[in-house]
Design a protein around this motif. Structure first.
Motif, PDB file in Angstrom:
ATOM      1  N   ASN A  54       0.614  -1.264  -3.200  1.00 27.45           N
ATOM      2  CA  ASN A  54       1.050  -0.063  -2.511  1.00 27.45           C
ATOM      3  C   ASN A  54       1.990  -0.469  -1.386  1.00 27.45           C
ATOM      4  OD1 ASN A  54       0.714   2.078  -0.229  1.00 27.45           O
ATOM      5  ND2 ASN A  54      -0.008   3.100  -2.073  1.00 27.45           N
ATOM      6  N   SER A  56       3.023   1.137   1.168  1.00 26.51           N
ATOM      7  CA  SER A  56       2.670   1.622   2.495  1.00 26.51           C
ATOM      8  C   SER A  56       1.506   0.839   3.089  1.00 26.51           C
ATOM      9  CB  SER A  56       2.315   3.113   2.431  1.00 26.51           C
ATOM     10  OG  SER A  56       1.900   3.590   3.690  1.00 26.51           O
ATOM     11  N   THR A  57       0.449   0.636   2.302  1.00 24.22           N
ATOM     12  CA  THR A  57      -0.754  -0.042   2.803  1.00 24.22           C
ATOM     13  C   THR A  57      -0.751  -1.540   2.516  1.00 24.22           C
ATOM     14  OG1 THR A  57      -1.979   0.300   0.740  1.00 24.22           O
ATOM     15  CG2 THR A  57      -2.073   2.069   2.390  1.00 24.22           C
ATOM     16  N   SER A  82       6.315  -2.398  -6.195  1.00 25.79           N
ATOM     17  CA  SER A  82       5.758  -1.628  -5.080  1.00 25.79           C
ATOM     18  C   SER A  82       5.763  -0.140  -5.403  1.00 25.79           C
ATOM     19  CB  SER A  82       6.567  -1.883  -3.803  1.00 25.79           C
ATOM     20  OG  SER A  82       6.430  -3.232  -3.397  1.00 25.79           O
ATOM     21  N   LEU A  84       4.341   4.059  -4.210  1.00 23.79           N
ATOM     22  CA  LEU A  84       3.984   4.995  -3.143  1.00 23.79           C
ATOM     23  C   LEU A  84       3.585   6.332  -3.748  1.00 23.79           C
ATOM     24  CD1 LEU A  84       7.052   4.428  -0.796  1.00 23.79           C
ATOM     25  CD2 LEU A  84       4.687   3.829  -0.209  1.00 23.79           C
ATOM     26  N   GLN A  88       3.145   9.471   0.889  1.00 24.26           N
ATOM     27  CA  GLN A  88       3.406   8.202   1.574  1.00 24.26           C
ATOM     28  C   GLN A  88       4.907   7.973   1.745  1.00 24.26           C
ATOM     29  OE1 GLN A  88       1.189   5.530  -0.981  1.00 24.26           O
ATOM     30  NE2 GLN A  88      -0.396   5.251   0.571  1.00 24.26           N
ATOM     31  N   LEU A  92       6.870   7.609   5.430  1.00 30.22           N
ATOM     32  CA  LEU A  92       7.680   6.454   5.810  1.00 30.22           C
ATOM     33  C   LEU A  92       9.125   6.851   6.141  1.00 30.22           C
ATOM     34  CD1 LEU A  92       6.385   3.938   3.127  1.00 30.22           C
ATOM     35  CD2 LEU A  92       6.042   3.762   5.599  1.00 30.22           C
ATOM     36  N   THR A 141       9.091   2.265  -5.806  1.00 24.77           N
ATOM     37  CA  THR A 141      10.051   2.410  -4.705  1.00 24.77           C
ATOM     38  C   THR A 141      11.481   2.567  -5.233  1.00 24.77           C
ATOM     39  OG1 THR A 141      10.063  -0.017  -4.488  1.00 24.77           O
ATOM     40  CG2 THR A 141       8.668   1.234  -2.963  1.00 24.77           C
ATOM     41  N   LEU A 147      14.053   5.013   2.285  1.00 26.28           N
ATOM     42  CA  LEU A 147      12.917   4.238   2.781  1.00 26.28           C
ATOM     43  C   LEU A 147      13.416   3.145   3.720  1.00 26.28           C
ATOM     44  CD1 LEU A 147      10.842   3.693  -0.506  1.00 26.28           C
ATOM     45  CD2 LEU A 147      10.288   5.261   1.380  1.00 26.28           C
ATOM     46  N   ILE A 151      10.487  -1.925   3.337  1.00 26.03           N
ATOM     47  CA  ILE A 151       9.502  -1.355   2.399  1.00 26.03           C
ATOM     48  C   ILE A 151       9.898  -1.647   0.959  1.00 26.03           C
ATOM     49  CG2 ILE A 151       8.607   0.826   1.467  1.00 26.03           C
ATOM     50  CD1 ILE A 151       7.256   0.010   4.013  1.00 26.03           C
TER      51      ILE A 151
END
Length: 317
Positions: A54, A56-57, A82, A84, A88, A92, A141, A147, A151
């Motif tokens: 993920n 974000s986390t 990656s 999201l 999320q 971001l 992503t 973004l 990220i």
């Protein structure tokens, strides 16, 4: 809506999703494609060899969601691993591009309804937990815009000269009774040791490491470790299920170390198909067990945070 109606609907949704996932895995196997051994070295694979996480986390996805997300990366040619949720991405400062279709992943868990808790208390029994399933949608992503640069950044793989030393260091760090010799690779559960032929016996040196991690996948299931059913005799359903776990665990470990996974026992594909056709939860259970095995083994690596696993599949009931 009554609790019974909600429970029935949840059960139907859960069963339907298991069947949907199983049907897709069976179709891949029947077509000669192994979902946990994606063609990373081909032009279709733009993304780096890694476990999905993920964005974000920074928590890694686990179990069947790894296979689902790997499949989406290959199918759509995404450049990264990656992911999201829609919210999320907004959180971001970015957004999912208009018209993009997400990928469905799952969260499985159990809960005890109030009426069951009351019934159990009245009869002096243990309350029975009921499984529930939640679907949710994630976007690569690549499917997002605006973004922050860090990220969507792709982490470069380790230099080629570092991959094998890191793999060998991990094998040593497990502390397993690891023996080199003979003409075949195996794990002996009754005496708790792994044996692998010498590296010179392999056409490609990296195949020795792949084989070692497959056998260590079995090793993780010993009663003193993760306690899987290791009693199945060759040709039995339980033997096929354990082989499936070790195959997927080996793939997860290899991908985590930037080693392209390969099938170690392709001759078992027929028995895997038989298991999957009989039980539409088998692949989810196997992938969940494989994640636990991979996390256990990778946990011997210095600096690995084994809590950084996404809350996507807590129970594979």
């Amino acid at each position: 809506m009554s609790r019974n109606t909600a429970r029935a609907r949840s059960g139907n949704d859960r069963t339907g999703l298991y069947q949907e996932i199983t049907d897709k895995i069976i179709a891949e196997l029947e077509a000669g494609r192994i979902p946990w051994v994606q063609p990373w070295g081909t032009a279709a694979a733009k993304a780096p060899l890694a476990m999905p996480q993920n964005a974000s986390t920074h928590r890694r996805y686990s179990g069947i969601n790894v296979l689902i997300l790997w499949g989406a990366v290959i199918e759509h040619g995404f450049a990264g691993q990656s992911w999201l949720t829609f919210r999320q991405a907004l959180g971001l400062g970015g957004n999912v591009r208009k018209g993009e279709r997400g990928t469905t992943v799952v969260y499985a868990d159990r809960f005890v309804p109030d009426d069951e808790r009351k019934r159990a208390a009245e009869h002096g029994e243990e309350a029975q937990a009921i499984p529930f399933l939640k679907r949710f949608t994630v976007f690569n992503t690549d499917q997002c815009e605006n973004l922050p640069e860090d990220i969507a950044a792709v982490v470069p793989p380790p230099p080629p000269g570092m991959i094998e030393p890191q793999a060998e260091a991990l094998i040593r760090a497990t502390g397993a009774d690891f023996r080199i010799g003979g003409g075949r690779a195996f794990y002996n559960p009754s005496h708790d040791f792994v044996q692998v032929p010498p590296p010179a016996a392999y056409f490609e040196p990296i195949n020795w490491h792949r084989t070692a991690f497959h056998e260590l996948g079995h090793w993780s299931g010993h009663p003193s470790r993760l306690g899987r059913d290791m009693a199945g005799s060759f040709g039995s359903k339980s033997y096929a299920r354990e082989e499936l776990v070790a195959e997927i665990a080996g793939a997860f470990i290899c991908a985590s170390l930037s080693i392209a996974p390969t099938v170690r026992h392709a001759d078992y594909i027929g028995s895997w198909l038989e298991v999957l056709r009989e039980d539409n939860r088998a692949i989810v259970r196997a992938a969940s067990a494989a994640s636990k095995a991979a996390e256990f083994i990778l946990g011997f690596q210095p600096g690995i945070d084994q809590h950084a696993v996404a809350d996507d599949e807590r129970a594979a009931a």
